[in-house]
Design a protein around this motif. Structure first.
Motif, PDB file in Angstrom:
ATOM      1  N   VAL A 123       0.602  -1.335  -0.071  1.00 39.48           N
ATOM      2  CA  VAL A 123      -0.035   0.217   0.221  1.00 39.48           C
ATOM      3  C   VAL A 123       0.902   1.387   0.412  1.00 39.48           C
ATOM      4  N   ASP A 124       0.800   1.784  -0.727  1.00 46.90           N
ATOM      5  CA  ASP A 124       1.166   2.992  -1.127  1.00 46.90           C
ATOM      6  C   ASP A 124       0.253   4.847  -0.582  1.00 46.90           C
ATOM      7  N   LEU A 125       0.899   5.307  -0.005  1.00 46.30           N
ATOM      8  CA  LEU A 125      -0.291   6.560   0.058  1.00 46.30           C
ATOM      9  C   LEU A 125       0.967   7.613   0.744  1.00 46.30           C
ATOM     10  N   HIS A 130       3.701  16.582   8.694  1.00 44.14           N
ATOM     11  CA  HIS A 130       3.583  16.314  10.361  1.00 44.14           C
ATOM     12  C   HIS A 130       3.202  15.155  10.742  1.00 44.14           C
ATOM     13  N   ALA A 131       2.001  14.249   9.198  1.00 45.89           N
ATOM     14  CA  ALA A 131       1.805  13.042   9.951  1.00 45.89           C
ATOM     15  C   ALA A 131       3.012  12.029   9.863  1.00 45.89           C
ATOM     16  N   LEU A 132       4.254  12.003   9.584  1.00 46.19           N
ATOM     17  CA  LEU A 132       4.633  11.107   8.821  1.00 46.19           C
ATOM     18  C   LEU A 132       5.355  10.347  10.288  1.00 46.19           C
ATOM     19  N   GLY A 139       4.670   1.344  10.063  1.00 49.27           N
ATOM     20  CA  GLY A 139       5.395   0.389   8.894  1.00 49.27           C
ATOM     21  C   GLY A 139       5.156   0.046   7.870  1.00 49.27           C
ATOM     22  N   TYR A 140       4.747   1.839   7.902  1.00 47.25           N
ATOM     23  CA  TYR A 140       5.199   2.409   6.206  1.00 47.25           C
ATOM     24  C   TYR A 140       6.581   4.281   6.147  1.00 47.25           C
ATOM     25  N   ARG A 141       7.341   2.842   4.980  1.00 50.44           N
ATOM     26  CA  ARG A 141       8.331   3.967   4.787  1.00 50.44           C
ATOM     27  C   ARG A 141       8.356   5.050   3.864  1.00 50.44           C
ATOM     28  N   ALA A 142       8.465   6.174   4.054  1.00 54.77           N
ATOM     29  CA  ALA A 142       8.925   7.373   3.083  1.00 54.77           C
ATOM     30  C   ALA A 142       9.624   6.923   2.206  1.00 54.77           C
ATOM     31  N   TYR A 143      10.021   7.777   0.878  1.00 60.07           N
ATOM     32  CA  TYR A 143      10.115   7.606  -0.627  1.00 60.07           C
ATOM     33  C   TYR A 143       9.897   8.700  -1.061  1.00 60.07           C
ATOM     34  N   GLY A 151      -1.126  22.736  -1.830  1.00 58.82           N
ATOM     35  CA  GLY A 151      -0.426  23.225  -0.762  1.00 58.82           C
ATOM     36  C   GLY A 151       0.061  23.133   0.769  1.00 58.82           C
ATOM     37  N   ILE A 152      -0.097  21.554   0.477  1.00 61.97           N
ATOM     38  CA  ILE A 152       0.414  21.088   1.647  1.00 61.97           C
ATOM     39  C   ILE A 152       1.433  20.606   1.638  1.00 61.97           C
ATOM     40  N   PRO A 153       2.717  20.841   2.422  1.00 63.07           N
ATOM     41  CA  PRO A 153       3.365  19.377   2.098  1.00 63.07           C
ATOM     42  C   PRO A 153       3.586  18.396   2.235  1.00 63.07           C
ATOM     43  N   HIS A 154       3.464  17.061   1.249  1.00 65.96           N
ATOM     44  CA  HIS A 154       3.942  15.733   1.234  1.00 65.96           C
ATOM     45  C   HIS A 154       5.003  14.946   1.452  1.00 65.96           C
ATOM     46  N   ARG A 155       5.005  14.061   1.275  1.00 63.04           N
ATOM     47  CA  ARG A 155       5.770  12.616   1.420  1.00 63.04           C
ATOM     48  C   ARG A 155       5.045  11.168   0.375  1.00 63.04           C
TER      49      ARG A 155
END
Length: 161
Positions: A123-125, A130-132, A139-143, A151-155
């Motif tokens: 699963v991707d998201l 702020h929610a990282l 168990g999720y890992r940012a990439y 207008g909101i920063p995401h990863r």
């Protein structure tokens, strides 16, 4: 010896009937449109029609949170590598009154269960930055780099199932 923790005073279910789907959209409007100032015309999209929506409701039926799973071609269009075996978790929202009750984590797990039931392998998201930490604890890992969405920063993040 401590007493066992009481069961949560809410349930999570797939929003299959029109009333449940409307409750999902109402939570999204409260959280994203009203609280976070996301324009309403981009909050709801063509993906909503075929997505699996999950809903958290209090014992009295009041909606507490929602999330959705995109799968198949819709998910492949959203995830980082176009893989149709990777679902896309999105529109995760918990009402202000329900935060801190474990509703968000329960919704994520319900979306993952729906993904497994469809034979998906991950699963991707797209997480608001702020929610990282919340997603990392699940168990999720940012990439990839940070990017703006509404207008909101995401990863981007992913978890193998």
């Amino acid at each position: 010896m401590s007493a066992p923790s009481p069961a949560p005073a809410y349930e999570i279910r797939v929003a299959e009937d029109p009333a449940d789907r409307e409750a999902c959209f109402a939570v999204r409007k409260d959280v994203f449109v009203a609280e976070q100032n996301v324009p309403e015309d981009i909050e709801y999209d063509a993906y909503d029609a075929d997505a699996v929506h999950v809903l958290a409701v209090r014992e009295d039926g009041a909606p507490l949170g929602t999330g959705r799973l995109l799968h198949g071609a819709a998910a492949a269009a959203k995830n980082g590598d176009g893989d149709p075996a990777v679902g896309s978790l999105g529109r995760l929202a918990v009402t202000a009154a329900a935060r801190g009750m474990g509703v968000g984590a329960a919704l994520v797990r319900a979306v993952e269960a729906a993904a497994r039931a469809r034979g998906l392998t991950a699963v991707d998201l797209h997480a608001q930055t702020h929610a990282l930490g919340f997603y990392e604890r699940l168990g999720y890992r940012a990439y990839g780099p940070e990017f703006p969405d509404a207008g909101i920063p995401h990863r981007a993040m992913r978890r193998a199932l």
